[in-house]
Design a protein around this motif. Structure first.
Motif, PDB file in Angstrom:
ATOM      1  N   GLU A  25     -30.041 -14.143 -53.128  1.00 52.45           N
ATOM      2  CA  GLU A  25     -31.130 -13.289 -53.605  1.00 52.45           C
ATOM      3  C   GLU A  25     -32.326 -14.100 -54.055  1.00 52.45           C
ATOM      4  OE1 GLU A  25     -29.853 -10.506 -56.507  1.00 52.45           O
ATOM      5  OE2 GLU A  25     -28.613  -9.359 -55.092  1.00 52.45           O
ATOM      6  N   VAL A  30     -37.363 -14.176 -51.744  1.00 46.09           N
ATOM      7  CA  VAL A  30     -38.002 -12.925 -52.154  1.00 46.09           C
ATOM      8  C   VAL A  30     -39.322 -12.731 -51.417  1.00 46.09           C
ATOM      9  CG1 VAL A  30     -36.944 -13.077 -54.442  1.00 46.09           C
ATOM     10  CG2 VAL A  30     -39.220 -14.056 -54.066  1.00 46.09           C
ATOM     11  N   GLY A  76     -43.626 -12.323 -57.916  1.00 45.35           N
ATOM     12  CA  GLY A  76     -43.155 -11.306 -58.841  1.00 45.35           C
ATOM     13  C   GLY A  76     -42.619 -11.865 -60.139  1.00 45.35           C
ATOM     14  N   LYS A 123     -48.086 -11.147 -46.995  1.00 39.63           N
ATOM     15  CA  LYS A 123     -46.809 -11.185 -47.709  1.00 39.63           C
ATOM     16  C   LYS A 123     -45.768 -11.873 -46.812  1.00 39.63           C
ATOM     17  CE  LYS A 123     -47.736  -7.116 -50.531  1.00 39.63           C
ATOM     18  NZ  LYS A 123     -47.335  -5.723 -50.885  1.00 39.63           N
ATOM     19  N   ALA A 167     -44.380  -4.123 -48.345  1.00 36.80           N
ATOM     20  CA  ALA A 167     -43.239  -4.808 -48.951  1.00 36.80           C
ATOM     21  C   ALA A 167     -43.543  -5.084 -50.424  1.00 36.80           C
ATOM     22  CB  ALA A 167     -42.946  -6.117 -48.215  1.00 36.80           C
ATOM     23  N   VAL A 168     -42.572  -4.820 -51.278  1.00 35.39           N
ATOM     24  CA  VAL A 168     -42.767  -4.951 -52.721  1.00 35.39           C
ATOM     25  C   VAL A 168     -42.554  -6.399 -53.135  1.00 35.39           C
ATOM     26  CG1 VAL A 168     -41.977  -4.200 -55.006  1.00 35.39           C
ATOM     27  CG2 VAL A 168     -42.006  -2.585 -53.080  1.00 35.39           C
ATOM     28  N   GLY A 198     -41.556  -9.644 -54.942  1.00 34.04           N
ATOM     29  CA  GLY A 198     -40.408  -9.967 -55.780  1.00 34.04           C
ATOM     30  C   GLY A 198     -39.094  -9.398 -55.286  1.00 34.04           C
ATOM     31  N   THR A 199     -39.121  -8.525 -54.267  1.00 33.90           N
ATOM     32  CA  THR A 199     -37.887  -7.931 -53.748  1.00 33.90           C
ATOM     33  C   THR A 199     -37.092  -8.967 -52.959  1.00 33.90           C
ATOM     34  OG1 THR A 199     -38.976  -5.784 -53.539  1.00 33.90           O
ATOM     35  CG2 THR A 199     -36.923  -6.110 -52.301  1.00 33.90           C
ATOM     36  N   PRO A 200     -35.804  -9.152 -53.264  1.00 35.00           N
ATOM     37  CA  PRO A 200     -34.981 -10.081 -52.466  1.00 35.00           C
ATOM     38  C   PRO A 200     -34.878  -9.595 -51.024  1.00 35.00           C
ATOM     39  CG  PRO A 200     -33.927  -9.579 -54.562  1.00 35.00           C
ATOM     40  CD  PRO A 200     -35.065  -8.622 -54.427  1.00 35.00           C
ATOM     41  N   LYS A 216     -32.011  -7.489 -49.489  1.00 29.91           N
ATOM     42  CA  LYS A 216     -31.978  -6.034 -49.585  1.00 29.91           C
ATOM     43  C   LYS A 216     -32.790  -5.370 -48.490  1.00 29.91           C
ATOM     44  CE  LYS A 216     -31.339  -6.037 -54.616  1.00 29.91           C
ATOM     45  NZ  LYS A 216     -31.875  -5.570 -55.935  1.00 29.91           N
ATOM     46  N   MET A 217     -33.618  -6.152 -47.803  1.00 32.49           N
ATOM     47  CA  MET A 217     -34.474  -5.603 -46.754  1.00 32.49           C
ATOM     48  C   MET A 217     -33.901  -5.840 -45.355  1.00 32.49           C
ATOM     49  SD  MET A 217     -38.127  -6.897 -48.299  1.00 32.49           S
ATOM     50  CE  MET A 217     -39.032  -6.339 -46.857  1.00 32.49           C
TER      51      MET A 217
END
Length: 800
Positions: free
Chosen positions: A44, A47, A71, A90, A142-143, A145-147, A150-151
């Protein structure tokens, strides 16, 4: 075969089992796991990050210093060498501590004296496929800080080796069935309707023995294009390269259900189909190879015009395949007899995922099932419509029959460790159906289940052999002759290894041309005579010319090993092999002989060259004799010359005067054939005779209590006199005071100036000792003179 963990989860929920647990389950159930590979991210710490600023690196033209928002509430400085991004993009950011696989862990550091606290990643660096060179540019929404784990889904690929008797495991459905039985979980069968079927009027089975069942389904109006992402992902996961949606679907169904399919471009077919054998010499151009010539033993799929569309069960033709311009497809699903597919695949050297499964035996009852799933997917993915029912020629053979489970025998073999209900549940989960009177209907995909004991084996391996209590302990058994022979041979191998030899293991079948008079005549040890006509044991149906006869000697194999080592640059050759040699006794007039023998080969340098030894020592016949003497320390070893055709030097090997084998030096012509620059010496010895000479009580002489005295003698002898004759005469003289003797010099002069050309000077050293007193000089002289007189009288020698 590669098995995708995600693909398996389409059939049963394995989320509560780790890969290590599945590895153990499969291994102990008889399915060998050869490797496990992680695909995608497993951390994780990678990001979504946005590039806020990028300036030129002060010390490098191709690097930039970026400020990125990962993030964390503050910007992170990272040095990056990619060129395909802009400020505001990003991208994936690997934070310090992120493990990207293969032991590659991200750390903080400096690049060209500028601090870098992470790494901006390309798609391939996080286990995905690169769409462009450089960073992986993520979607704008894409948000931060999101690992990325998970995407983007990760996957684990399990590489398994399937034994030839289990073709039912060569698919994800089959593997899911196996794991359902091993884990006790329920599984989900793929849901789809079977195609309607009708008897084909335009399909001819010209050879129903090789193709008992053939179906063809036409799908019109398809659009050939790239496959959807879900399909490409599944194929990429197991190592297959997506081609187009039609071909990809046939590959998907192959790995989903285990039954091969093939798609033809309908526009390239001329009328009806004929499944026929090829004409002798007929040409065929496969999809991924050069044109090959076929024989009448190969099976073809052809059209009314005689065009070869595919080599049945192995590979499609280059001229009938699906391309971007294809609009109508004919989908083939068939059952081919395994032995004929195997033979054609070996002969043509063509192999494919399809032939791999057909050779082992596909499920004849799954032909229409596979065609139905593929047709359904083609309509969904490529559009178009199915034109009527599937055309079917022939019928699926029934290759299984009910097998009775002997309950009493089951209890006896399993030791009561499993209940009858649990045993039946295992068989049911494996796809078997219980009938009356303990008869079990065997599914068509389990051709290996034919006897009661096969059912017990299935129950035992799923239940776990570790759960079956052991009821017996080892019983004492006296050593047998086989045990003694094994122990002796193992000890002999260790001794030879300590003497610098390497063991070889060669095949027992050799080429007929290897049995030339330069090599195979060495097998005189068993029995003591050259090969005669009819001695060779011919193979009735050899696989190739190189495996035409049973080896009459181990020497051809050793010479072949020596040739390979010489061509790899090895300077010192020390090889041995133990094994059986075969021949017809008496020229084929008596029963066959099989005998264990030891073969030795020596050539080249005796020791590695070094600064202290400028001229390397080259092995000669005495080195090989010394090796034989070393393995027979209690016997006196002699080489008695005996002419043999095809050898520059040949002799019988004697131990205490009895023949135990043969010795020879290969001819210069044979040495040139194997690129040997040094003489090559070989010996073949009878292992049984070696063991007989080496066994028994070993006696150790006491250290002598009294000193001995030595005398030397140089004798002039005929040039043809053998040293063995001199030694035999010395032994026959039987002088009680003589405890040792040896030859230390031989001199000849071909010119005749120093000694007659037909004479030689042989120098011996004799050692005398008494076990009871110190000998006086006159006693030694008397004994020595008596020995010399005997040699002079018996062998007509003169002393110098």
């Amino acid at each position: 075969m590669n098995v995708s963990f995600n693909w398996l989860n389409d059939h049963l929920d394995l989320s509560d089992h780790s890969i290590a647990q599945l590895d153990d389950l499969l291994t102990f159930a008889g399915v060998e796991v050869e490797g496990v590979e992680q695909q995608g991210l497993s951390t994780e710490l990678v990001v979504v990050a946005q590039i806020k600023d990028a300036v030129q690196h002060p010390n490098a033209d191709r690097l930039k210093v970026c400020q990125v928002d990962a993030g964390e509430g503050s910007l992170r400085q990272i040095v990056c060498g990619a060129q395909n991004y802009k400020v505001g993009d990003k991208v994936p950011c690997a934070l310090p501590g992120a493990d990207l696989g293969g032991g590659f862990v991200i750390k903080e550091g400096k690049l060209r004296d500028v601090e870098s606290k992470g790494m901006l990643c390309g798609a391939s660096e996080i286990g995905l496929v690169d769409a462009e060179d450089g960073l992986f540019i993520l979607d704008e929404d894409a948000v931060i800080g999101t690992p990325l784990v998970k995407m983007f889904a990760s996957d684990t690929i399990i590489e398994v080796e399937i034994t030839p008797n289990r073709p039912d495991l060569l698919s994800h459905c089959g593997m899911a069935r196996e794991l359902a039985a091993l884990t006790g979980k329920s599984r989900t069968e793929p849901a789809f309707d079977l195609l309607d079927a009708t008897a084909a009027s335009d399909i001819t089975l010209s050879n129903p023995e090789r193709c008992p069942l053939y179906t063809a389904t036409k799908i019109s109006g398809v659009k050939v294009a790239d496959s959807p992402e879900w399909l490409q992902t599944k194929l990429n996961a197991i190592g297959l390269r997506p081609i187009n949606n039609i071909v990809d679907i046939t590959n998907y169904v192959l790995h989903e259900l285990g039954h091969p399919l093939h798609a033809f471009d309908a526009a390239k077919l001329d009328g009806s189909l004929d499944i026929r054998t090829a004409a002798e010499g007929e040409k065929f151009l496969p999809l991924d190879g050069e044109e090959i010539a076929l024989t009448k033993d190969d099976l073809l799929i052809s059209d009314a015009g005689g065009q070869a569309l595919a080599l049945a069960g192995i590979m499609g033709g280059n001229d009938s395949g699906v391309t971007e311009s294809t609009t109508d497809v004919v989908l083939e699903a068939a059952y081919f007899t395994p032995s004929f597919i195997r033979r054609s695949s070996r002969r043509t050297a063509l192999s494919s995922d399809s032939s791999y499964r057909f050779e082992r035996g596909s499920d004849p009852q799954a032909v229409l099932k596979a065609a139905s799933l593929a047709a359904k997917l083609m309509v969904e993915v490529a559009g178009g419509t199915i034109d009527g029912p599937a055309a079917v020629a022939g019928e699926a053979p029934v290759l299984t029959q009910p097998v009775k489970l002997d309950i009493a025998k089951l209890d006896q073999l399993m030791g009561g460790s499993i209940t009858h209900a649990a045993a039946k549940d295992i068989l049911t989960k494996l796809g078997l159906e219980e009938g009356a009177d303990d008869l079990w209907n065997i599914p068509s995909f389990r051709l290996d289940l034919q006897r009661h004991i096969d059912l017990v084996e299935e129950i035992a391996r799923v239940h776990g052999l570790e759960n079956v209590e052991s009821r017996f302990v080892g019983a004492y058994v006296d050593e047998s002759a086989v045990d003694h022979a094994y122990d002796y041979q193992l000890g002999l191998k260790r001794q030879l290894a300590s003497l610098g030899f390497y063991e070889t293991q060669t095949i027992k079948l050799i080429a007929a041309h290897s049995n030339d008079n330069m090599v195979a005549q060495m097998c005189d040890a068993l029995p003591q005579r050259p090969l005669m006509d009819g001695d060779l044991v011919q193979v009735a149906l050899p696989l190739s010319e190189d495996h035409a006869i049973m080896r009459p000697s181990l020497v051809p194999g050793l010479v072949a090993v020596a040739a390979r080592n010489i061509r790899q640059g090895r300077k010192s050759l020390r090889f041995f092999e133990m094994g059986k040699q075969f021949r017809n006794a008496g020229g084929g007039k008596a029963k066959d002989l099989e005998a264990e023998s030891l073969s030795l080969l020596v050539s080249g340098t005796n020791a590695p060259q070094n600064w202290a030894s400028k001229v390397p020592s080259i092995a000669d016949l005495f080195d090989l004799k010394a090796i034989v003497a070393a393995i027979l320390p209690k016997a006196q070893v002699q080489l008695k010359e005996r002419k043999r055709d095809g050898f520059i030097l040949a002799a019988d090997v004697l131990a205490d005067g009895k023949p135990i084998g043969a010795f020879a030096q290969l001819t210069p012509a044979r040495c040139r054939e194997i690129d040997a620059n040094n003489p090559v010496y070989v010996a073949e010895l009878d292992l049984a005779k070696l063991q007989q000479l080496a066994t028994g009580v070993e006696k150790v002489d006491e250290l002598p209590q009294f000193p001995g005295s030595s005398r030397d003698a140089a004798m002039e002898a005929p040039l043809t006199l053998e040293n063995a004759a001199i030694e035999a005469a010395i032994k026959k003289h039987n002088e009680s005071l003589l405890v040792d003797f040896h030859c230390f010099d031989v001199f000849t002069d071909a010119s005749g100036e120093k000694i007659a050309a037909d004479k030689k000077s042989v120098a011996y050293s004799f050692h005398y000792r008494s076990p009871s007193k110190t000998l006086k000089a006159k006693e030694v002289d008397k004994a020595h003179q008596a020995l010399l007189d005997t040699l002079a009288n018996k062998l007509k020698l003169s002393f110098r």
